[in-house]
Enzyme design. Sequence first.
Site, short mmCIF file in Angstrom:
data_model
loop_
_atom_site.label_atom_id
_atom_site.label_comp_id
_atom_site.label_asym_id
_atom_site.label_seq_id
_atom_site.Cartn_x
_atom_site.Cartn_y
_atom_site.Cartn_z
N LYS A 176 -71.19 -51.83 -10.07
CA LYS A 176 -71.82 -50.51 -9.91
C LYS A 176 -71.13 -49.72 -8.80
O LYS A 176 -70.35 -50.30 -8.02
CB LYS A 176 -73.31 -50.70 -9.61
CG LYS A 176 -73.60 -51.50 -8.34
CD LYS A 176 -75.05 -51.97 -8.29
CE LYS A 176 -75.30 -52.80 -7.02
NZ LYS A 176 -76.64 -53.40 -7.00
N ARG A 224 -89.21 -52.94 -6.52
CA ARG A 224 -88.24 -51.87 -6.69
C ARG A 224 -88.09 -51.56 -8.18
O ARG A 224 -88.49 -50.51 -8.63
CB ARG A 224 -86.89 -52.27 -6.06
CG ARG A 224 -85.89 -51.15 -5.96
CD ARG A 224 -84.59 -51.57 -5.29
NE ARG A 224 -83.84 -52.56 -6.06
CZ ARG A 224 -82.58 -52.91 -5.81
NH1 ARG A 224 -81.94 -52.37 -4.78
NH2 ARG A 224 -81.96 -53.81 -6.54
N TYR A 257 -64.50 -32.78 19.61
CA TYR A 257 -65.74 -32.00 19.63
C TYR A 257 -66.66 -32.47 20.75
O TYR A 257 -66.75 -33.66 21.04
CB TYR A 257 -66.49 -32.14 18.30
CG TYR A 257 -65.90 -31.30 17.18
CD1 TYR A 257 -65.78 -29.92 17.30
CD2 TYR A 257 -65.49 -31.91 16.01
CE1 TYR A 257 -65.25 -29.17 16.26
CE2 TYR A 257 -64.96 -31.16 14.96
CZ TYR A 257 -64.85 -29.78 15.10
OH TYR A 257 -64.33 -29.04 14.07
N MET A 268 -64.52 -34.31 10.50
CA MET A 268 -64.56 -34.38 9.04
C MET A 268 -63.31 -35.03 8.45
O MET A 268 -63.39 -35.87 7.57
CB MET A 268 -64.74 -32.97 8.45
CG MET A 268 -64.95 -32.99 6.94
SD MET A 268 -65.06 -31.35 6.23
CE MET A 268 -66.57 -30.75 6.94
#
Length: 345
Positions: free
Chosen positions: A33, A128, A242, A290
């Site tokens: 998956k 679940r 940053y 990013m």
Amino acid sequence: MSTGFLSVDLDALTANWRSLDAMTDVETCAVVKADGYGLGVAKVGRALMKAGVKRFFVAVPEEGAILRHAVGPNVEICIFAGHMRGDTDMIADMMLTPMINTIGQLTRHLEALPDHPFGVQLDTGMNRLGLEIDEWASIAEIALTQNCRLVMSHLACADTPDHPMNRKQLDQFHLMTDGINVPRSLAATGGILLGPEYHFDMTRPGIGLYGGAPFADALPVAYLDLPVIQVRDVEIGETVGYANAWTAQRPSKIATLSGGYADGLTRALSAGANLWHGAQPVPLVGRVSMDLITADVTDLPELPGVLSVLGLDQTVDELAARAGTIGYEILTSLGPRYERRYSGA
Ligand SMILES: *Cc1c(COP(=O)(O)O)cnc(C)c1O
């Protein structure tokens, strides 16, 4: 080349499958998956099929359709989400086997595709997916006289061998399935390691195939290297990145590398992770942004062209620990910008 490159060792992948297969006397399937845990479902699926996998599991039919195109008609592809409204055509056309989770799904399936194979997922305590014990009691006879291929459940705590939940779910699975005449499956990677009681007729490993915990003996499968775009000298007191998050305490050489949180290098790594130059750790400094990260290469004997994020010196699980997450999330976050290179198989 300015993007990072992700090398996938398909021989290590199939070796991991063989090792997990050798731990049981039963059929070993493969869970692929989320694009083969981020490594590319077509390549991963074909390599595993050639190694001997006869039955795959994915989360949703869309993944099953992609896998079907890659592996052809001769393997079974099972869908954990079951048979949802709107999925009937894809399930039929792509020959997918839904794992039925609710009475409504069973009704939908038997009305829409009466002879089409399916499996049943039971809830043994994880709450679940799957039928509860009373729901199962009410439809078991119908389900088991149709084209039911397997009955399965999933363990919530299998990565913690001593957890009492494992035994509880095992007992519940026995209570719900003893005496039925279709194959049963309870174990994923963690369940295989719990021992033969948990193996039933087939196992469904995922993470262990891709080199992750709790399969401690797994070979690493994913190698991630990032190119250095620029190196600069930074004086004492200058800051990097940053929010001025890092300040040089000595005259430093700072490398800027291609790869950031948009590529799956989560911002949580800003708290202190290493890149690697061979066996030498290179501290990440400042914030992950990013597209870029910055690393302190002052102590390296030479300026590197690339630094490694995942490899022999930093496993998926070690990187995950630095980010406060698990190997599964590191792998499935590996971004689409990386150039993927496959070796082996
Ligand atoms: C993801 C998943 C697996 C595989 O689990 P791993 O821990 O990756 O081995 C098996 N069964 C179900 C139901 C799953 O959701």
